[in-house]
Design an enzyme around this catalytic site. Sequence first.
Site, PDB file in Angstrom:
ATOM      1  N   SER A 113      -8.713   0.975   4.457  1.00  0.00           N
ATOM      2  CA  SER A 113      -7.453   1.608   4.880  1.00  0.00           C
ATOM      3  C   SER A 113      -7.368   1.704   6.403  1.00  0.00           C
ATOM      4  O   SER A 113      -8.385   1.796   7.094  1.00  0.00           O
ATOM      5  CB  SER A 113      -7.335   3.009   4.291  1.00  0.00           C
ATOM      6  OG  SER A 113      -7.270   2.916   2.893  1.00  0.00           O
TER       7      SER A 113
ATOM      8  N   ARG B 201      -7.131  -1.606  -6.868  1.00  0.00           N
ATOM      9  CA  ARG B 201      -7.436  -2.989  -6.459  1.00  0.00           C
ATOM     10  C   ARG B 201      -8.492  -3.624  -7.357  1.00  0.00           C
ATOM     11  O   ARG B 201      -8.467  -4.831  -7.624  1.00  0.00           O
ATOM     12  CB  ARG B 201      -7.923  -2.999  -5.002  1.00  0.00           C
ATOM     13  CG  ARG B 201      -6.790  -2.914  -4.022  1.00  0.00           C
ATOM     14  CD  ARG B 201      -7.158  -2.148  -2.757  1.00  0.00           C
ATOM     15  NE  ARG B 201      -5.972  -1.458  -2.304  1.00  0.00           N
ATOM     16  CZ  ARG B 201      -5.104  -1.961  -1.429  1.00  0.00           C
ATOM     17  NH1 ARG B 201      -5.334  -3.125  -0.864  1.00  0.00           N
ATOM     18  NH2 ARG B 201      -4.016  -1.299  -1.099  1.00  0.00           N
TER      19      ARG B 201
ATOM     20  N   LYS C 163      -5.429  -5.889   3.424  1.00  0.00           N
ATOM     21  CA  LYS C 163      -6.383  -4.789   3.214  1.00  0.00           C
ATOM     22  C   LYS C 163      -7.179  -5.024   1.934  1.00  0.00           C
ATOM     23  O   LYS C 163      -6.628  -4.984   0.852  1.00  0.00           O
ATOM     24  CB  LYS C 163      -5.608  -3.475   3.127  1.00  0.00           C
ATOM     25  CG  LYS C 163      -6.406  -2.306   2.583  1.00  0.00           C
ATOM     26  CD  LYS C 163      -5.599  -1.039   2.602  1.00  0.00           C
ATOM     27  CE  LYS C 163      -6.125  -0.043   1.583  1.00  0.00           C
ATOM     28  NZ  LYS C 163      -5.422   1.241   1.629  1.00  0.00           N
TER      29      LYS C 163
ATOM     30  N   ASP D 110       0.022  -0.559  -4.813  1.00  0.00           N
ATOM     31  CA  ASP D 110      -1.286  -0.159  -5.371  1.00  0.00           C
ATOM     32  C   ASP D 110      -1.319   1.250  -5.957  1.00  0.00           C
ATOM     33  O   ASP D 110      -2.176   1.572  -6.762  1.00  0.00           O
ATOM     34  CB  ASP D 110      -2.402  -0.325  -4.329  1.00  0.00           C
ATOM     35  CG  ASP D 110      -2.342   0.706  -3.212  1.00  0.00           C
ATOM     36  OD1 ASP D 110      -1.236   1.238  -2.925  1.00  0.00           O
ATOM     37  OD2 ASP D 110      -3.392   0.989  -2.606  1.00  0.00           O
ATOM     38  N   ASN D 111      -0.384   2.082  -5.525  1.00  0.00           N
ATOM     39  CA  ASN D 111      -0.280   3.442  -6.088  1.00  0.00           C
ATOM     40  C   ASN D 111       1.032   4.046  -5.590  1.00  0.00           C
ATOM     41  O   ASN D 111       1.751   3.433  -4.790  1.00  0.00           O
ATOM     42  CB  ASN D 111      -1.488   4.319  -5.697  1.00  0.00           C
ATOM     43  CG  ASN D 111      -1.784   4.338  -4.217  1.00  0.00           C
ATOM     44  OD1 ASN D 111      -2.792   3.787  -3.782  1.00  0.00           O
ATOM     45  ND2 ASN D 111      -0.918   4.935  -3.428  1.00  0.00           N
TER      46      ASN D 111
ATOM     47  N   HIS E 247     -10.508  -3.481   0.737  1.00  0.00           N
ATOM     48  CA  HIS E 247     -10.893  -2.168   0.191  1.00  0.00           C
ATOM     49  C   HIS E 247     -11.693  -2.221  -1.119  1.00  0.00           C
ATOM     50  O   HIS E 247     -11.583  -1.328  -1.956  1.00  0.00           O
ATOM     51  CB  HIS E 247      -9.658  -1.255   0.032  1.00  0.00           C
ATOM     52  CG  HIS E 247      -9.993   0.170   0.394  1.00  0.00           C
ATOM     53  ND1 HIS E 247      -9.070   1.191   0.396  1.00  0.00           N
ATOM     54  CD2 HIS E 247     -11.184   0.736   0.736  1.00  0.00           C
ATOM     55  CE1 HIS E 247      -9.657   2.310   0.734  1.00  0.00           C
ATOM     56  NE2 HIS E 247     -10.934   2.059   0.946  1.00  0.00           N
TER      57      HIS E 247
ATOM     58  N   CYS F 263      -6.218   3.778  -3.731  1.00  0.00           N
ATOM     59  CA  CYS F 263      -6.371   2.357  -3.372  1.00  0.00           C
ATOM     60  C   CYS F 263      -7.488   1.583  -4.080  1.00  0.00           C
ATOM     61  O   CYS F 263      -7.226   0.597  -4.763  1.00  0.00           O
ATOM     62  CB  CYS F 263      -6.615   2.239  -1.874  1.00  0.00           C
ATOM     63  SG  CYS F 263      -5.405   3.112  -0.868  1.00  0.00           S
TER      64      CYS F 263
ATOM     65  N   ASP G 169       0.856  -1.184   0.000  1.00  0.00           N
ATOM     66  CA  ASP G 169       0.000   0.000   0.000  1.00  0.00           C
ATOM     67  C   ASP G 169       0.897   1.240   0.000  1.00  0.00           C
ATOM     68  O   ASP G 169       1.729   1.407   0.898  1.00  0.00           O
ATOM     69  CB  ASP G 169      -0.895  -0.014   1.249  1.00  0.00           C
ATOM     70  CG  ASP G 169      -2.110   0.884   1.084  1.00  0.00           C
ATOM     71  OD1 ASP G 169      -2.154   1.659   0.104  1.00  0.00           O
ATOM     72  OD2 ASP G 169      -3.013   0.817   1.935  1.00  0.00           O
ATOM     73  N   ASP G 170       0.738   2.079  -0.999  1.00  0.00           N
ATOM     74  CA  ASP G 170       1.447   3.371  -1.054  1.00  0.00           C
ATOM     75  C   ASP G 170       2.972   3.247  -1.048  1.00  0.00           C
ATOM     76  O   ASP G 170       3.656   4.159  -0.570  1.00  0.00           O
ATOM     77  CB  ASP G 170       1.025   4.275   0.127  1.00  0.00           C
ATOM     78  CG  ASP G 170      -0.441   4.646   0.102  1.00  0.00           C
ATOM     79  OD1 ASP G 170      -1.158   4.224  -0.818  1.00  0.00           O
ATOM     80  OD2 ASP G 170      -0.879   5.372   1.023  1.00  0.00           O
TER      81      ASP G 170
ATOM     82  N   HIS H 109       0.704   2.562   4.285  1.00  0.00           N
ATOM     83  CA  HIS H 109      -0.315   3.621   4.305  1.00  0.00           C
ATOM     84  C   HIS H 109      -0.244   4.312   5.667  1.00  0.00           C
ATOM     85  O   HIS H 109       0.022   3.661   6.676  1.00  0.00           O
ATOM     86  CB  HIS H 109      -1.691   2.958   4.109  1.00  0.00           C
ATOM     87  CG  HIS H 109      -2.812   3.899   3.813  1.00  0.00           C
ATOM     88  ND1 HIS H 109      -3.377   4.688   4.789  1.00  0.00           N
ATOM     89  CD2 HIS H 109      -3.482   4.177   2.662  1.00  0.00           C
ATOM     90  CE1 HIS H 109      -4.348   5.405   4.238  1.00  0.00           C
ATOM     91  NE2 HIS H 109      -4.430   5.113   2.950  1.00  0.00           N
TER      92      HIS H 109
ATOM     93  N   LYS I 240       1.461   9.708  -4.695  1.00  0.00           N
ATOM     94  CA  LYS I 240       0.103   9.162  -4.591  1.00  0.00           C
ATOM     95  C   LYS I 240      -0.938  10.239  -4.931  1.00  0.00           C
ATOM     96  O   LYS I 240      -0.778  11.384  -4.532  1.00  0.00           O
ATOM     97  CB  LYS I 240      -0.127   8.679  -3.155  1.00  0.00           C
ATOM     98  CG  LYS I 240      -1.543   8.189  -2.898  1.00  0.00           C
ATOM     99  CD  LYS I 240      -1.722   7.717  -1.479  1.00  0.00           C
ATOM    100  CE  LYS I 240      -3.140   7.187  -1.285  1.00  0.00           C
ATOM    101  NZ  LYS I 240      -3.358   6.630   0.049  1.00  0.00           N
TER     102      LYS I 240
HETATM  103 CA   LIG Z   1      -2.865   2.929  -1.537  1.00  0.00          CA
END
Ligand SMILES: [Ca+2]
Length: 499
Positions: free
Chosen positions: A180, A105, A155, A316-317, A157, A101, A61-62, A264, A331
Amino acid sequence: MSDTRQTTDRTSRRGRMDRRGFLRLTGVGALAGAAAATAAPKRAAAAEGDRKPNFIVIFADDQGYGDMSCYGSTKLKTPNFDRLAAEGMKFTDFYVTAPVCTPSRSSLMTGCYPRRVGLHQHVLFPHSKKGLNPKEITLAELLKEQGYATMCIGKWHLGHQKKFLPTRQGFDTYFGIPFSNDMWLPAGMSYAADAKLPDDLGAEKRKAGERKRSVVPLMRDEEVIEYPAVQATLTERYAAEAVKFIAANKDRPFFIYLPHTMCHYPLHVSERFKGTSGAGLLGDVIATMDWSVGHILAALKQHGLDEQTLVLYTSDNGPAPGSAGPLRGKKGSSWEGGMREPCLMRWPGKIPAGKICSEVATIMDLLPTLAKLAGTKPPTDRVIDGKDIWPLLSGQEGAKTPYEAFFYHTSQGQLAAVRSGKWKLHIKVPRPRRRRPKKGEKPKPVPKPPAIALYDLEADIGEKNNLADQHPDVVARLKKLLAHFDAEIEKNARPVGLI
Ligand SMILES: [Ca+2]
């Protein structure tokens, strides 16, 4: 010499497997079956050798393009990410479909642009009444149909209500937080009888939820088992769950999807890793995620599954706390830094070791590619945007990106840019961030971005030199691609899931 021979052997083994896969897919095998009863024992033996590969997809994540030493970080030491690169393939031009996010996904799960599946408008919240439409056919569902044991760890989401949970979208089992880690407790969750909960979380609060930011529930399958989730140990607990699942399913094909909760905001790290990286809290958090990869690889080796398992790691980003390396933006933006990700894929004997792939590939390609490797196909009754990138992954000589064009969207799901070859045209140039004025300083106005901007990503990876005026022909060609894509996706978009 011996290396060449090895490669040839592997190639011919793959060739045999592909033909069998083709027969299965076309149904020719079934037609021939009745007439060839005597060949049955041979076929059974072949099927044994043809065991479907396992897939472990780890989705940070991130985590940014510059947050690994194998992607140029000098601050972070990431021996296990680097090992994936050394023993597998490193992608330099791998994209997610959104800079946030939820939409990102949705693409991994469906093989589609988020607009195609109605999940493009920013992220889901604990008050959201929508999720990934159960009518979509997820990667997990395709693999489950092929006899895979499937688990989602981390996660999710893509909707926290029961009908949207991983257990309703092709996963046999789920362990993780539903969105998140800066969110809160939604109303109407189900609670396990032995859930670890604070004393004051009575029946009424459970029904109504609790709006405390960054205090989130941990779930097993469809029930809350811990609230507040102890975030400091989540990354290690996720790894433990993965290792347990590998051991329990070592004799059958399995799919583990491990979307991390970290890195995150807010960042959390366990006592064991605190202060170990020498690179601050983010460094410690990423060190834990790196350790997790090593822990999972050790389990594969222990069970003799190295050569039967494709391990994929990406994010994811773009980075929130971390670094996008040489890329512009972070992001939330459609600059490269928001959507181009580190991506590593390892499968000893099948994916060449230590290779770098600089062709455009995307998160949408997982569904068609893994489906094919598992002996099936993506759904044919709907548009699937992702492509089979096995020619790139397997290191086929001269293999090229399957994309004439890749499309970027804003965090709100608006069409923002297109990349075709080395050219990228922005039609919604991100606004520069407002710099917080120093004490006593007057706030400076943010300069208005140009209407369009064209960059040559080969010569200018940091998107600094706008060449739109110099190349009107390229601008015209890319605008046409954008208009065509926009019209097509408007026409063939499918509805989001509603409760
Ligand atoms: Ca993310």
